[in-house]
Design a protein around this motif. Sequence first.
Motif, PDB file in Angstrom:
ATOM      1  N   ALA A   1     -35.844 -13.357 -48.707  1.00 57.66           N
ATOM      2  CA  ALA A   1     -36.926 -14.355 -48.645  1.00 57.66           C
ATOM      3  C   ALA A   1     -36.596 -15.455 -47.641  1.00 57.66           C
ATOM      4  O   ALA A   1     -37.438 -15.840 -46.816  1.00 57.66           O
ATOM      5  N   SER A   2     -35.341 -15.913 -47.673  1.00 58.40           N
ATOM      6  CA  SER A   2     -34.994 -17.012 -46.760  1.00 58.40           C
ATOM      7  C   SER A   2     -34.996 -16.515 -45.316  1.00 58.40           C
ATOM      8  O   SER A   2     -35.297 -17.272 -44.393  1.00 58.40           O
ATOM      9  N   PHE A   3     -34.668 -15.235 -45.135  1.00 59.90           N
ATOM     10  CA  PHE A   3     -34.713 -14.722 -43.773  1.00 59.90           C
ATOM     11  C   PHE A   3     -36.150 -14.640 -43.260  1.00 59.90           C
ATOM     12  O   PHE A   3     -36.430 -14.959 -42.100  1.00 59.90           O
TER      13      PHE A   3
ATOM     14  N   VAL B   1     -32.108   4.682 -33.045  1.00 54.45           N
ATOM     15  CA  VAL B   1     -30.690   4.883 -33.359  1.00 54.45           C
ATOM     16  C   VAL B   1     -29.937   3.550 -33.354  1.00 54.45           C
ATOM     17  O   VAL B   1     -29.162   3.249 -34.264  1.00 54.45           O
ATOM     18  N   LEU B   2     -30.199   2.762 -32.324  1.00 59.39           N
ATOM     19  CA  LEU B   2     -29.475   1.502 -32.174  1.00 59.39           C
ATOM     20  C   LEU B   2     -29.715   0.590 -33.374  1.00 59.39           C
ATOM     21  O   LEU B   2     -28.799  -0.061 -33.883  1.00 59.39           O
ATOM     22  N   VAL B   3     -30.951   0.552 -33.855  1.00 57.92           N
ATOM     23  CA  VAL B   3     -31.293  -0.307 -34.990  1.00 57.92           C
ATOM     24  C   VAL B   3     -30.561   0.165 -36.251  1.00 57.92           C
ATOM     25  O   VAL B   3     -29.955  -0.623 -36.971  1.00 57.92           O
ATOM     26  N   LEU B   4     -30.584   1.483 -36.484  1.00 60.92           N
ATOM     27  CA  LEU B   4     -29.910   2.011 -37.676  1.00 60.92           C
ATOM     28  C   LEU B   4     -28.399   1.795 -37.576  1.00 60.92           C
ATOM     29  O   LEU B   4     -27.744   1.438 -38.561  1.00 60.92           O
ATOM     30  N   LEU B   5     -27.865   1.985 -36.365  1.00 63.27           N
ATOM     31  CA  LEU B   5     -26.420   1.759 -36.173  1.00 63.27           C
ATOM     32  C   LEU B   5     -26.056   0.322 -36.521  1.00 63.27           C
ATOM     33  O   LEU B   5     -25.056   0.056 -37.191  1.00 63.27           O
ATOM     34  N   PHE B   6     -26.897  -0.628 -36.089  1.00 61.33           N
ATOM     35  CA  PHE B   6     -26.608  -2.044 -36.365  1.00 61.33           C
ATOM     36  C   PHE B   6     -26.772  -2.339 -37.854  1.00 61.33           C
ATOM     37  O   PHE B   6     -26.032  -3.143 -38.415  1.00 61.33           O
ATOM     38  N   ILE B   7     -27.760  -1.712 -38.497  1.00 59.35           N
ATOM     39  CA  ILE B   7     -27.911  -1.883 -39.945  1.00 59.35           C
ATOM     40  C   ILE B   7     -26.618  -1.466 -40.643  1.00 59.35           C
ATOM     41  O   ILE B   7     -26.061  -2.197 -41.454  1.00 59.35           O
ATOM     42  N   VAL B   8     -26.124  -0.282 -40.258  1.00 61.00           N
ATOM     43  CA  VAL B   8     -24.958   0.268 -40.954  1.00 61.00           C
ATOM     44  C   VAL B   8     -23.694  -0.518 -40.617  1.00 61.00           C
ATOM     45  O   VAL B   8     -22.929  -0.907 -41.505  1.00 61.00           O
ATOM     46  N   PHE B   9     -23.475  -0.794 -39.329  1.00 58.50           N
ATOM     47  CA  PHE B   9     -22.185  -1.367 -38.934  1.00 58.50           C
ATOM     48  C   PHE B   9     -22.136  -2.888 -39.074  1.00 58.50           C
ATOM     49  O   PHE B   9     -21.152  -3.442 -39.555  1.00 58.50           O
ATOM     50  N   PHE B  10     -23.199  -3.576 -38.661  1.00 60.77           N
ATOM     51  CA  PHE B  10     -23.184  -5.038 -38.734  1.00 60.77           C
ATOM     52  C   PHE B  10     -23.903  -5.568 -39.964  1.00 60.77           C
ATOM     53  O   PHE B  10     -23.669  -6.693 -40.394  1.00 60.77           O
TER      54      PHE B  10
ATOM     55  N   ILE C   1     -27.915 -13.518 -35.617  1.00 56.12           N
ATOM     56  CA  ILE C   1     -26.744 -14.334 -35.312  1.00 56.12           C
ATOM     57  C   ILE C   1     -26.962 -15.785 -35.766  1.00 56.12           C
ATOM     58  O   ILE C   1     -26.075 -16.434 -36.304  1.00 56.12           O
ATOM     59  N   ARG C   2     -28.186 -16.271 -35.555  1.00 55.71           N
ATOM     60  CA  ARG C   2     -28.539 -17.623 -35.975  1.00 55.71           C
ATOM     61  C   ARG C   2     -28.352 -17.818 -37.492  1.00 55.71           C
ATOM     62  O   ARG C   2     -27.875 -18.864 -37.935  1.00 55.71           O
ATOM     63  N   SER C   3     -28.779 -16.796 -38.270  1.00 55.87           N
ATOM     64  CA  SER C   3     -28.809 -16.947 -39.723  1.00 55.87           C
ATOM     65  C   SER C   3     -27.616 -16.295 -40.419  1.00 55.87           C
ATOM     66  O   SER C   3     -27.405 -16.520 -41.600  1.00 55.87           O
ATOM     67  N   PHE C   4     -26.860 -15.491 -39.673  1.00 54.89           N
ATOM     68  CA  PHE C   4     -25.797 -14.677 -40.251  1.00 54.89           C
ATOM     69  C   PHE C   4     -26.307 -13.718 -41.318  1.00 54.89           C
ATOM     70  O   PHE C   4     -25.561 -13.266 -42.163  1.00 54.89           O
ATOM     71  N   ARG C   5     -27.627 -13.444 -41.293  1.00 56.02           N
ATOM     72  CA  ARG C   5     -28.185 -12.469 -42.226  1.00 56.02           C
ATOM     73  C   ARG C   5     -28.465 -11.180 -41.442  1.00 56.02           C
ATOM     74  O   ARG C   5     -29.601 -10.839 -41.156  1.00 56.02           O
TER      75      ARG C   5
END
Lengths: 216, 274, 223
Positions: free
Chosen positions: C2-4, A62-71, C180-184
């Motif tokens: 790719a860069s990530f 859940v946490l991973v998907l939440l971060f995908i969506v939000f961040f 955070i390092r890559s902003f990707r």
Amino acid sequence: MSFLQILLQLAGGVGYTIMVTVACSLTGVVVGLGVAMLSRIGPPWLRGLLGAFTFIFRAVPVLVLLFIVFFGLPNAGLRVPPLVAMMLSLGVIAGAYLAEVFRGAFDSVDASEVLAAEAMGLSRFQILRLIEIPQMLRFAVPGMINEFTTVLKYSPFAYTVGIPDVMKEAMSLSATTLRGVEIYLAVGIIYFLIYKLLVTGVWALEKRTRIPGLTG
Amino acid sequence: MTLLSVQDLKLEYDGRIILDGVSFDLAQGELKVIMGPSGSGKSTLLRCLNRLATPTGGRVVFEGRDVLGPGVDERALRQRIGFVFQNFALYRHLTALQNVTLALRHLRRMPAAEADERALRQLARMDMQAHAHKYPAQLSGGQKQRVAIARALAMDPAVLFFDEPTSALDPLMSREVVNILHQLRDERVSMLCVTHDLYLARAAGGRVMFLDEGRIHAEGEVDELFGPNADPRVRAFFHQELRQAQTAQPIDAAQPMDQAQPAGPSGPAGLAER
Amino acid sequence: MASFLALMLEYWPQVLSGLGNTLLLAAVISVTGLAGGVVVFYLAISGGPLRRRLTEGYISFFIGTPLIVLLFLMYYGLPQWGLKLTPFTVAVIGFTLNVAAYNARYLMTAFRGLDPDELQAARAQGFSDLQVFQLVILPQVMRLSVPALTNQVILNLKDSSIAFLIQYAEFFAQMQDLAIRSFRFLDAYLVAGAVYLALVSVVVVAARWLERRYVLPGVRRAR
């Protein structure tokens, strides 16, 4: 600051916790129903696709998907509000689990009743709406309660996207008072009470709509 | 007047021949029984007639229209045929009344009050009005059967199909089913009944066809079919059913007589052994 | 993307150590959680009504409260009482208490499906309660619960990502660092998701194998 005062302070976040839980549970029911219905009446290729969908969303944390969506999505130019991000992550994952619950419950519907409905001249969609879904939902009650409980227990992740729920209140309170043990103990008790309320509520609803000979 | 005409109906499935050229007619107001051992294709035959199964050859003409051709409105056809299933297949989440009103409400689009009134009339016809608000789980087998018949009658079908109406009932209830069939026959309801129950086939009092391995081997009035000049296949089926009924007898002494009336001189056994 | 991936390659040791930590935590709590579950299950079915109520209360409480609350209590709360535990210790204790409750519940469900006559027969033969538990109850209940128990292992693997919120340097924490390092962010989290998907797939395959091997013939599976 007494334990009671801590509880009262935290209670301010209960509304948000319940809102997140209800919003994500409803998302889950809608997604789960959609997936289970389509895989029941859809063509085989669609069934395969939906199977892949449920597998993937039950495998990603859940946490991973939440971060995908939000961040993550803002990287693709898509900004998602916090509650919607919770619904798209926790809610959709709950939907994948509920789809499995509903699929099993659909299988408990008597095939001869479906045949009788066909012989009557009802359309496939009418059969689904009038015969299969009303029965299936009753068979699915225990599975749904499990899933709603799981949603409640993952709802504290809402704090990571800035929703001021019980967890968020606890964190700020703990930072200012340095009484983390009591505070998180109080948080645990609050969640347990919400959990009890939720379970009792759903069973009460089930009891009101119970039909002799039809239980999950 | 011929209501239903079946001509050379064939069904092959998975390389197996299920129906091998079945032909018969059903007249308006007639009761016809199709009797045969299990696996003879009789249930499949019924399902072909309302297109729950798709035959691979032959013709079915119902109310003057070819049923199997393309462009037939399957759902409209099914609404003209009342189907009573072997295990009744009542909808478990609906009361007896709701089971009967379902089609009226959602196929006829009838207002609730009108549908209820009409359904209650049908339940009364089956002597079930007192149980209208019970759920299937609260009804006995015989009561479920009556609700299933009321449900089928509610749509004013041109014909009623019965698929093994006695197989899920005890012998006493089987007699009840025969009474219902007689009642409906007196009301001039056209009926086609499929069964392997000798007692029912005999007592129903209509013309009987004997179906085995996908073919009709004999047809006639009950006494002709069960009489001394019976087809050898009919005799074989007969003996087998009787033996089963007799071996079942000691296990449940309370219900020895009805299934096939093995001992009674006027029963089918007497006729067969003559 | 790719860069990530190039960046990931550059920080490969960090990613790998994170992956190792994730697998370590998941493995440890799967073992301790199972052992704990068996103990709780034993306590629940042996002894008087008081003990049964206590263990049922334990199961109910840990199933009804979020794990993250327990982790925060130990990680952010206890230091205020002068007790500072490492993230790993906190995670192991917290997960074990939680997972044990779930596993005990699965075992209880399977136990209710056992034939009471069989237990009577074992007692009649003269076995002690503990022997009956070890020789008759546990072997059957464990096998009946194989699907539920393996499913819990999958949950453990996924939920170990929660430990990132208490600074445990597991896989998702490392990916967060790279993000955070890559902003990707999107790339980083998508890769993380794909890795979890792959790990879970491996466990699913293993679980299917285990199910085939250990499910008792002729015994109905617990749902």
